[in-house]
Design an enzyme around this catalytic site. Sequence first.
Site, PDB file in Angstrom:
ATOM      1  N   GLY A 125       4.558 -10.149  -0.583  1.00  0.00           N
ATOM      2  CA  GLY A 125       5.579 -10.659  -1.489  1.00  0.00           C
ATOM      3  C   GLY A 125       5.706  -9.793  -2.731  1.00  0.00           C
ATOM      4  O   GLY A 125       4.938  -9.937  -3.676  1.00  0.00           O
TER       5      GLY A 125
ATOM      6  N   PRO B  69      14.031 -12.320  -7.012  1.00  0.00           N
ATOM      7  CA  PRO B  69      15.475 -12.365  -7.289  1.00  0.00           C
ATOM      8  C   PRO B  69      15.906 -11.296  -8.295  1.00  0.00           C
ATOM      9  O   PRO B  69      16.978 -10.715  -8.159  1.00  0.00           O
ATOM     10  CB  PRO B  69      15.674 -13.778  -7.846  1.00  0.00           C
ATOM     11  CG  PRO B  69      14.602 -14.583  -7.169  1.00  0.00           C
ATOM     12  CD  PRO B  69      13.420 -13.656  -7.033  1.00  0.00           C
TER      13      PRO B  69
ATOM     14  N   SER C 144      13.700  -2.666  -6.155  1.00  0.00           N
ATOM     15  CA  SER C 144      13.210  -1.311  -6.372  1.00  0.00           C
ATOM     16  C   SER C 144      12.522  -1.194  -7.731  1.00  0.00           C
ATOM     17  O   SER C 144      11.617  -0.390  -7.924  1.00  0.00           O
ATOM     18  CB  SER C 144      14.369  -0.310  -6.292  1.00  0.00           C
ATOM     19  OG  SER C 144      14.929  -0.327  -5.000  1.00  0.00           O
TER      20      SER C 144
ATOM     21  N   ILE D  12      10.999 -12.017   2.215  1.00  0.00           N
ATOM     22  CA  ILE D  12       9.634 -11.685   2.626  1.00  0.00           C
ATOM     23  C   ILE D  12       9.465 -11.869   4.142  1.00  0.00           C
ATOM     24  O   ILE D  12       9.564 -12.983   4.663  1.00  0.00           O
ATOM     25  CB  ILE D  12       8.591 -12.530   1.855  1.00  0.00           C
ATOM     26  CG1 ILE D  12       8.900 -12.492   0.357  1.00  0.00           C
ATOM     27  CG2 ILE D  12       7.177 -12.012   2.154  1.00  0.00           C
ATOM     28  CD1 ILE D  12       8.977 -11.100  -0.268  1.00  0.00           C
TER      29      ILE D  12
ATOM     30  N   ARG E  74      32.547   2.818  33.023  1.00  0.00           N
ATOM     31  CA  ARG E  74      33.847   2.292  32.618  1.00  0.00           C
ATOM     32  C   ARG E  74      34.951   3.297  32.971  1.00  0.00           C
ATOM     33  O   ARG E  74      34.867   4.473  32.584  1.00  0.00           O
ATOM     34  CB  ARG E  74      33.825   2.041  31.105  1.00  0.00           C
ATOM     35  CG  ARG E  74      35.163   1.782  30.472  1.00  0.00           C
ATOM     36  CD  ARG E  74      35.652   0.385  30.762  1.00  0.00           C
ATOM     37  NE  ARG E  74      36.852   0.087  29.988  1.00  0.00           N
ATOM     38  CZ  ARG E  74      37.641  -0.951  30.238  1.00  0.00           C
ATOM     39  NH1 ARG E  74      37.360  -1.778  31.237  1.00  0.00           N
ATOM     40  NH2 ARG E  74      38.703  -1.184  29.493  1.00  0.00           N
TER      41      ARG E  74
ATOM     42  N   GLY F 104      34.409  -0.052  23.094  1.00  0.00           N
ATOM     43  CA  GLY F 104      35.722  -0.625  22.835  1.00  0.00           C
ATOM     44  C   GLY F 104      35.618  -2.107  22.513  1.00  0.00           C
ATOM     45  O   GLY F 104      34.700  -2.544  21.827  1.00  0.00           O
TER      46      GLY F 104
ATOM     47  N   GLU G 258      12.662  -0.825   2.438  1.00  0.00           N
ATOM     48  CA  GLU G 258      11.650   0.214   2.176  1.00  0.00           C
ATOM     49  C   GLU G 258      12.234   1.394   1.396  1.00  0.00           C
ATOM     50  O   GLU G 258      11.918   2.550   1.660  1.00  0.00           O
ATOM     51  CB  GLU G 258      11.021   0.710   3.494  1.00  0.00           C
ATOM     52  CG  GLU G 258      10.383  -0.395   4.307  1.00  0.00           C
ATOM     53  CD  GLU G 258       8.866  -0.472   4.160  1.00  0.00           C
ATOM     54  OE1 GLU G 258       8.294   0.343   3.416  1.00  0.00           O
ATOM     55  OE2 GLU G 258       8.266  -1.366   4.769  1.00  0.00           O
TER      56      GLU G 258
ATOM     57  N   THR H 294      16.099   2.143  -0.660  1.00  0.00           N
ATOM     58  CA  THR H 294      17.478   2.373  -0.222  1.00  0.00           C
ATOM     59  C   THR H 294      17.752   3.869  -0.050  1.00  0.00           C
ATOM     60  O   THR H 294      16.982   4.715  -0.514  1.00  0.00           O
ATOM     61  CB  THR H 294      18.462   1.841  -1.277  1.00  0.00           C
ATOM     62  OG1 THR H 294      18.209   2.552  -2.494  1.00  0.00           O
ATOM     63  CG2 THR H 294      18.288   0.344  -1.509  1.00  0.00           C
ATOM     64  N   SER H 295      18.873   4.164   0.591  1.00  0.00           N
ATOM     65  CA  SER H 295      19.276   5.572   0.721  1.00  0.00           C
ATOM     66  C   SER H 295      19.381   6.233  -0.644  1.00  0.00           C
ATOM     67  O   SER H 295      19.042   7.409  -0.815  1.00  0.00           O
ATOM     68  CB  SER H 295      20.630   5.669   1.439  1.00  0.00           C
ATOM     69  OG  SER H 295      20.482   5.366   2.802  1.00  0.00           O
TER      70      SER H 295
END
Lengths: 264, 398
Positions: free
Chosen positions: B130, B134, B138, B163, B277, B355, B379, B381-382
């Site tokens: 944990g 909120p 980061s 969590i 397909r 499709g 883990e 962000t970009s």
Amino acid sequence: MNIVVCVKYVPDATGDRKFESDNTVDREGVDGLLSELDEYAVEQSLQLKEKLGSDGGDSEVTVLTIGPAGAVDAIRKALQMGADKGVHVQDDAIAGSDAFATSLVLAEAVKKLPHDLVVCGMASTDGGMGVVPAMLSERLGLPGATLGSSIELDGQTLKIRRDGDTATVTVEATLPAVLSVTDQSGEARYPSFKGIMAAKKKPVETWSLADLGVDAGQVGLEASYTAVEETQARPPRTAGEIVKDEDGSGAKALVDFLVSKKFV
Amino acid sequence: MADLSSSPFELSPEHEALRRTVRDFAEKEVAPHVAAWDREHHFPVDLVRKVGELGLFGLTAPEEYGGAGGDFTSLCVAIEELGRVDQSIGITLEAGVGLGINPILTFGTPEQREQWLPELVAGRALAGFGLTEPGAGSDAGATRTRAELVDDEWVVNGAKQFITNSGSELTSLVTVTARTGTREDGSAEISAIVVPAGTPGFVAEPAYDKLGWHISDTHPLTFTDVRVPADHLLGERGRGYAQFLATLDDGRVAIAALAVGCIQACLDLSVEYAGQRTTFGGPIGRKQGVAFQLADLEVMLQASRALTYRAAAMKDAGRDTGRHRAEFKRAASVAKLYATESAVSATRIATQVFGGYGFMEEYPVARFYRDAKILEIGEGTSEVQRMLIARGLGLPVE
């Protein structure tokens, strides 16, 4: 207690299988693996060893296979599952051997190993003849308890249940014996990572026909009694037949279809 | 320049054997049920136990706790292969090891390890970590959950969110970061405390309704006067956040492995479908518009896999510490960034190849499409990865 489990290295059934010009299976072009049906044989061998525990003295499970160089992968998988050591019979002269010739080589290899029980799968997933266990018991002069769906060992007595179409029979044999097990005998375990790492250190011996005292003229494609005359690629899947029930005739159409295909 | 000479990229025969085992397991035990579990948001406790029996939670744990003592690469292989069939199962393993087992293994006292690890390693229990709140993700220094030492007990008050593995019937504990005081410079003193499941006042609120990862167990947690013994402090007092950061790089590589599984799934599903397909008298795979997208998918797969296993190999070679540490951290960020963004692209391509069917929940590509987005967020962000990579280049990025 010494258990020898015979396994086969077969082409992966999920890949595209091809044949050579002499109608033998193309083993170069496809990935091979331990025959799924032989995994049940390995599993039962390991369970027997585990049940015997330390009371059974030094129980040992030896994996035996015949095949090209890559066949050692089948042994390795069985060792990863928990078998103790492997024997790989490898000789170019064996290529193309039918069940009869294969059983000769297996029998001679088993004779060189201490064996109280020889365990096989019910059939290979490529050739699928299912006759090697019986041939092996004949060649070894041992009782053959084949197609066991449940297996018990009580002292020197092997007891199996064989489920037939119309009856279930119980077969007993005194050790040493040859046993084959079906795909109903219990799911095979997955190799654990510990087992995978441990298998690296387990011994695998490679034997030639000369080591077994088998003459090359007794095996291989030329010496085989059975031959594959012709092979055909599986036809492409065709569209299924859709029965439409618009006027209440659907049920009859379904039954007619099932009867025409001799399903009922 | 980075020295690549001692970074092996090739997986060993044992890693490949493990891959085959986990693939067989996933095809047999996960694939037949996954659509129903996903639809019902069902966390499959029995399956998690089977993953435990297979030894996957214990892959990297020492043998004294029941583990296999394997390397980090083997864990990445297992995560990739589970993730190839279902991303939620992959993240359950990843979080179970990286956030559940590893903090206790790395920072726990011998008593704490003895008490908690055997069940976690066997997969008979799960632990959560944990950290996120909120108002703190980061920026973990903004943690508001508090823990006060009163009569030799920690009294924990606060809330955590998002969590993983924190509210299932298998959950045995959650390690929480909490503010345990204020430093002389006015900054928060953050420590990590083990809170066993079932402690009065510790509540796992109802599971989230997520865009994807429906099968994974994710909860908001609340702590109201939760009392645990003083010896439940994990690691050093005041080092809670630093300790967490130390395990973050591994988690990035593991998430990259999960992304590789996603890309592989997209490629496998799309290639098969493009061959089956038919439109206008032939398979759609003969159209360059389709075939070239699948070629791009293959490139993404190979590149992502190479980056991921290179980073894993660096860790296994001990290059995640000492003078190589910065290089490993960058490799982890590069792998995480590239593989996860590729995974999102891969799901977009796969859905397009399918499709209209790709938009239907009965096809797995729709599930992968929903599941992939979180990979770019969790883990780190970009944006965080780009910041770290740019800083590694010597740029004065904020």
